[in-house]
Design an enzyme around this catalytic site. Structure first.
Site, PDB file in Angstrom:
ATOM      1  N   LYS A 199     -13.570  -1.174   5.999  1.00 24.32           N
ATOM      2  CA  LYS A 199     -13.309  -2.105   6.629  1.00 24.32           C
ATOM      3  C   LYS A 199     -14.178  -2.300   8.096  1.00 24.32           C
ATOM      4  O   LYS A 199     -14.936  -2.861   8.766  1.00 24.32           O
ATOM      5  CB  LYS A 199     -12.128  -2.423   7.164  1.00 24.32           C
ATOM      6  CG  LYS A 199     -11.611  -2.801   5.557  1.00 24.32           C
ATOM      7  CD  LYS A 199      -9.699  -2.405   4.994  1.00 24.32           C
ATOM      8  CE  LYS A 199      -9.112  -2.050   3.927  1.00 24.32           C
ATOM      9  NZ  LYS A 199      -9.685  -3.289   3.531  1.00 24.32           N
ATOM     10  N   TRP A 250       1.194  -1.087   0.266  1.00 26.35           N
ATOM     11  CA  TRP A 250       0.131  -0.058   0.163  1.00 26.35           C
ATOM     12  C   TRP A 250       0.594   1.629  -0.502  1.00 26.35           C
ATOM     13  O   TRP A 250       0.058   2.773  -0.443  1.00 26.35           O
ATOM     14  CB  TRP A 250      -0.977   0.179   0.795  1.00 26.35           C
ATOM     15  CG  TRP A 250      -2.159  -0.758   0.718  1.00 26.35           C
ATOM     16  CD1 TRP A 250      -2.608  -1.882   1.017  1.00 26.35           C
ATOM     17  CD2 TRP A 250      -2.864  -0.821  -0.384  1.00 26.35           C
ATOM     18  NE1 TRP A 250      -3.115  -3.249   1.091  1.00 26.35           N
ATOM     19  CE2 TRP A 250      -4.106  -1.936  -0.104  1.00 26.35           C
ATOM     20  CE3 TRP A 250      -3.621  -0.180  -1.296  1.00 26.35           C
ATOM     21  CZ2 TRP A 250      -5.157  -2.427  -1.254  1.00 26.35           C
ATOM     22  CZ3 TRP A 250      -4.758  -0.358  -2.298  1.00 26.35           C
ATOM     23  CH2 TRP A 250      -5.092  -1.662  -1.998  1.00 26.35           C
ATOM     24  N   ASP A 258      -1.924   6.351   5.846  1.00 29.75           N
ATOM     25  CA  ASP A 258      -3.161   5.702   6.067  1.00 29.75           C
ATOM     26  C   ASP A 258      -3.663   4.424   6.459  1.00 29.75           C
ATOM     27  O   ASP A 258      -3.096   3.465   7.540  1.00 29.75           O
ATOM     28  CB  ASP A 258      -3.006   4.687   3.946  1.00 29.75           C
ATOM     29  CG  ASP A 258      -3.884   4.204   3.527  1.00 29.75           C
ATOM     30  OD1 ASP A 258      -4.731   3.981   4.455  1.00 29.75           O
ATOM     31  OD2 ASP A 258      -3.697   3.140   2.697  1.00 29.75           O
TER      32      ASP A 258
HETATM   33  N1  PMP Z   1      -4.727   1.253   2.110  1.00 29.30           N
HETATM   34  C1  PMP Z   1      -5.200   0.366   2.509  1.00 29.30           C
HETATM   35  C2  PMP Z   1      -4.189  -0.117   3.923  1.00 29.30           C
HETATM   36  C3  PMP Z   1      -6.012  -1.034   2.393  1.00 29.30           C
HETATM   37  O1  PMP Z   1      -6.069  -1.771   3.030  1.00 29.30           O
HETATM   38  C4  PMP Z   1      -7.026  -0.278   0.892  1.00 29.30           C
HETATM   39  C5  PMP Z   1      -7.797  -1.930   0.496  1.00 29.30           C
HETATM   40  N2  PMP Z   1      -7.718  -2.698   0.783  1.00 29.30           N
HETATM   41  C6  PMP Z   1      -6.305   1.273   0.543  1.00 29.30           C
HETATM   42  C7  PMP Z   1      -5.502   1.952   0.912  1.00 29.30           C
HETATM   43  C8  PMP Z   1      -6.957   1.215  -0.941  1.00 29.30           C
HETATM   44  O2  PMP Z   1      -8.396   1.425  -0.439  1.00 29.30           O
HETATM   45  P1  PMP Z   1      -9.715   2.470  -1.706  1.00 29.30           P
HETATM   46  O3  PMP Z   1      -9.993   0.706  -2.376  1.00 29.30           O
HETATM   47  O4  PMP Z   1     -11.285   2.437  -1.073  1.00 29.30           O
HETATM   48  O5  PMP Z   1      -8.871   2.908  -2.259  1.00 29.30           O
END
Ligand code: PMP
Length: 357
Positions: free
Chosen positions: A194, A100, A170
């Protein structure tokens, strides 16, 4: 039939919340169902104000920060934040702990220079750096990290220390799983699907000192979004309704302190079962870095991992396959996951190791 859902998100929701949503689909008491009500109606206006106030109370956000309910998920923030916060010639520091942070930086490089203050690839992303292991650059515009690495199952136990600039976090996969040190951050953002409800809403908390004047496009202007109370355009009304239900559910269970106690107990139930297999299953992530939300583990082989997933499905458990980049196994135990379901998984883990060990 509803099965036990260990997926990493969109994830399992509390039954009480689903029941409220079910009722509100038909009738909110305002003459229509929640999907049919205008965001300009008094019902929704009140809902927005209450959600905003309640979120701030639970998270412990003071008046120095604005709280926005945005669209575009966490992924939009990967580009919006560097676009908004940096100026020509700036650079940012990234504490790189996996999938991420890599994805976020892939977007950030289009707007600014990225300096890696720590690169977790050297530890196979099973480690969260200590303060000594982070080497900040000179005068970054901000320092970026991901509080919980859902893909690998590692989690920061506290925000990075000694950062020379505002910290941007994040928190998509661990927000509201434990108390948050908001004041240690310049920005916190988190997708809702989540612990905060469903996909379609991303919470952004920003220190007011970081706001700028007249940024284009207007949808990316955090200040204008705040002035419009996150309603510069039609907001994701149902996602905000669900967020409100999750806030009620969280508060009724002791808020973030209550969630931490519950989440520690749940993670221990599953982690202890892994330990009891005496090395048949192995935890991914060093002990002091392991996530309460995403329990990553592996059996001795890929074939056994696949068998584990298949046999678990026969026992009505799903979502146990590891992240597509890491393989292995992963059980996500977000706030709504019930302790009794963690026990069912723990028993299954012990039994599987007895059978194939
Ligand atoms: N950051 C993290 C730590 C995630 O777990 C996720 C989604 N699993 C995201 C960003 C991306 O989120 P989104 O798909 O809502 O853009």
């Amino acid at each position: 039939m509803r099965k036990i859902n260990f997926t990493a998100g969109p994830a399992t929701l509390p039954e009480e919340v689903l029941e409220k949503a079910q009722a509100a689909l038909w009738d909110t008491g305002a003459g229509a169902g929640i999907l049919e009500i205008s965001h300009r109606a008094a019902y929704f206006d009140d809902l927005m104000n209450e959600t905003q106030a309640q979120f701030r109370r639970i998270a412990g956000v003071n008046e120095d920060y604005i709280v926005l309910f945005m669209q575009g998920g966490a992924t939009l923030q990967f580009c919006e934040l560097p676009m908004y916060l940096t100026r020509p010639g700036d650079h940012i520091d990234c504490i790189h702990t996996g999938f991420w942070t890599r994805n976020a930086m892939r977007d950030a490089v289009h707007y600014t220079q990225v300096y890696y203050a720590y690169d977790g690839a050297q530890h196979g992303f099973e480690h969260i750096p200590t303060t000594d292991e982070i080497h900040y650059s000179e005068s970054p515009r901000y320092v970026y990290y991901c509080a919980n690495n859902s893909f690998m199952g590692t989690e920061w136990q506290a925000p990075p220390q000694n950062a020379p600039a505002p910290i941007v976090a994040d928190m998509s996969s661990n927000i509201f799983s434990r108390p948050i040190d908001v004041n240690a951050h310049g920005v916190i953002f988190a997708s809702a699907q989540k612990n905060l409800g469903i996909a379609g809403c991303c919470v952004v908390i920003i220190h007011k000192s970081l706001l700028r004047e007249d940024v284009q496009p207007s949808m990316f202007d955090y200040r204008r979004q705040a002035e419009a109370r996150s309603m510069l355009n039609t907001p994701p009304t149902f996602a905000i309704f669900m967020l409100k239900q999750m806030l009620d559910w969280t508060e009724e269970r002791g808020g973030l302190e209550g969630m931490l106690v519950r989440n520690r107990e749940k993670a221990a139930i599953v982690r202890d079962a892994i330990d009891d297999t005496l090395g048949f299953f192995r935890h991914v992530g060093e002990p002091q870095c392991r996530s309460l939300m995403n329990i990553s583990f592996r059996s001795p082989s890929q074939a056994l991992d696949e068998r584990f997933v298949a046999e678990a499905e026969k026992e009505n458990m799903f979502g146990l396959k590891g992240h597509r980049e890491t393989g292995g196994l992963r059980a996500s135990l977000f706030n709504a996951m019930k302790p009794e379901n963690c026990k069912i998984l723990a028993d299954f883990i012990r039994e599987f190791a007895r059978k194939y060990g």
